[in-house]
Design a protein around this motif. Sequence first.
Motif, short mmCIF file in Angstrom:
data_model
loop_
_atom_site.label_atom_id
_atom_site.label_comp_id
_atom_site.label_asym_id
_atom_site.label_seq_id
_atom_site.Cartn_x
_atom_site.Cartn_y
_atom_site.Cartn_z
N TYR A 1 -4.79 -0.66 -13.80
CA TYR A 1 -4.49 -1.90 -14.50
C TYR A 1 -3.25 -2.61 -13.95
O TYR A 1 -3.11 -3.83 -14.11
N SER A 2 -2.37 -1.88 -13.30
CA SER A 2 -1.20 -2.54 -12.70
C SER A 2 -1.57 -3.24 -11.40
O SER A 2 -0.86 -4.15 -10.95
N GLY A 3 -2.67 -2.81 -10.76
CA GLY A 3 -3.10 -3.41 -9.51
C GLY A 3 -2.88 -2.51 -8.30
O GLY A 3 -3.23 -2.88 -7.17
N GLN A 4 -2.33 -1.32 -8.51
CA GLN A 4 -2.05 -0.42 -7.39
C GLN A 4 -3.34 0.01 -6.70
O GLN A 4 -3.39 0.12 -5.46
N ALA B 1 0.83 -1.20 0.00
CA ALA B 1 0.00 0.00 0.00
C ALA B 1 0.87 1.26 0.00
O ALA B 1 0.58 2.23 -0.70
N LEU B 2 1.94 1.24 0.77
CA LEU B 2 2.86 2.39 0.78
C LEU B 2 3.47 2.60 -0.61
O LEU B 2 3.64 3.73 -1.06
N LEU B 3 3.78 1.50 -1.27
CA LEU B 3 4.32 1.57 -2.63
C LEU B 3 3.31 2.19 -3.58
O LEU B 3 3.64 3.07 -4.39
N ALA B 4 2.05 1.73 -3.47
CA ALA B 4 1.00 2.22 -4.36
C ALA B 4 0.64 3.68 -4.08
O ALA B 4 0.13 4.38 -4.96
N LEU B 5 0.92 4.14 -2.87
CA LEU B 5 0.60 5.52 -2.51
C LEU B 5 1.58 6.53 -3.09
O LEU B 5 1.29 7.73 -3.11
N ILE B 6 2.73 6.09 -3.55
CA ILE B 6 3.78 7.00 -4.00
C ILE B 6 3.27 8.01 -5.05
O ILE B 6 3.48 9.22 -4.89
N PRO B 7 2.59 7.57 -6.13
CA PRO B 7 2.13 8.56 -7.12
C PRO B 7 1.11 9.55 -6.55
O PRO B 7 1.13 10.74 -6.90
N LEU B 8 0.21 9.07 -5.66
CA LEU B 8 -0.82 9.94 -5.10
C LEU B 8 -0.19 10.98 -4.17
O LEU B 8 -0.53 12.17 -4.23
N VAL B 9 0.71 10.53 -3.32
CA VAL B 9 1.38 11.46 -2.41
C VAL B 9 2.18 12.48 -3.21
O VAL B 9 2.25 13.67 -2.86
#
Length: 529
Positions: free
Chosen positions: A401-404, A16-24
């Motif tokens: 589509y990547s699953g983030q 989840a922390l990884l997926a948050l990178i673009p949003l943050v």
Amino acid sequence: MYQQNPNPTGSLFLSALLALIPLVAVLVLLGGLKWKAHWAGLTALVLAIGVAMFGYSMPIGQALNSAAFGAATSVLVVLWITFNAIWIYNLTVHSGHFAVLRRSFSSISDDQRVQAIVIAFSFGALLEALAGGGGPVAICSVMLIALGVDPMKAVALALIADTAPVAFGGMGNPITVLNTVTGLPADTFGAMTGRQVPILALLVPFVLVFVVDGKRGLKQAWPAALVAGGSFAITQYLVSNFWSYKLCDIIAAIVSMLAVIVLARVWQPERSIPPVIAGGATTDSRRDVIMAFSPYAIIVVIFSVAQIVPVKKFLDSLTYKFLWPGMHLTNAAGKPIKVEYALNWASATGSLLFLSGLITMVLLGISARKGLEIYGQTIKQFSWAIVAILAVFSLSYVMNYSGQITTLGLWLAGTGAFFAFLSPVVGWFGVAITGTDAGSNALFGGLQVTAAQQLGTSPFLFGASNSSGGVMAKMISPQNLAIGTAAAGLVGREGDLFRKVFGWSLLLLLVTCVVAYLQSTPVLGWMVP
């Protein structure tokens, strides 16, 4: 073939922390470092592609193709709608009828606080109900600026006001999308949403008055805020629950506007703010006033006709659908993901607005050559905002589509009963990414229903909460910031605007989270259908 893995690190929290990178990155670049929206959007897109490739093992071709699909989707979902909405507005400016419309609104009251309510809240809600997209923000911003409101404040007012009606915007499109992705009755989703967002509708006019004039404004202009918000909220609830969710915002907006007009005939606030433009400075004929309002009447008629079942079926039959080439995906369970592009050129909201614009040209006596010239000027007006919109939509589809996106949803769903409180936050993130409530519902609607079933809670509550929570992110999404600044001539100041509205976005989101949580408990559980 790429198979999604919602937990690529083996720890859902780390994933989840990884997926948050673009949003943050978007939030920090816009709000903290004051980057322009297009650079923030492009940077976040690059980060999302990097996370997809190196964190989720998505092939670079699939990642880039996801971005291309997102950009192509944004053309119909946002750009085509916004261009045509602003084009209609620019036609009225060229013909001189916008000045008549402006004077008609200013004649209701020469107090900026009441004008903000009538234009940004009531009239903006009507525009949102008809077309959605960025039209309400752009048009209402320009109207307020023409009445003497500071451009930055005008855009902020338009963004804040464009909250309560968004869940039912575009003829109820976000609710229809919930039905599409979940298979559950749209009317029930609409009824549940109609038991959440009216609370926002009641609050938003008070926020607008405060933004215009602080505590003094609340003290002096609260009757107008109460009448506008109260009439809108009651109507929105009644129509969404007992008639049609597709029509509730249209009727609520008209009722709200009429209620304020009636109030203004018997009451006016203490005029502590000197009027910038007096309503009685110029007398317009009845014909001029009718002509000034006619473009919006045309929109109402066109969209109403398009909803007639035989007409709707015919327009939908002209849609050309095709599988997006090169996208070979499966979800975590190995089930193929259908990546289909629907070119609904006849039934698209933007196409109906374009038709409305053509009729407006004829009615206002504008030549085809001049109309085409004005259209070109309209596109030029958006400049870098177009890049921002394309980039953010590309970002959303790479993450999806990547699953983030799935990773973030599963992480939040793991909070158990507290997810009822976080459910609107999921929708908020969805709109922050896509810029549209319909887009957020498409991303997270299925996830919300799955979480509700796992927790033994009403899927209609969580689905509606996704839509209700999402509307508060409209004011901070990069594409809507870009549209607002482009319309007001403030391109490059998206970061300043972001900071001006971010606090209100969080405050209204918190209200929605509390309401949704209480509706999952015996306290307000009786409100769930």
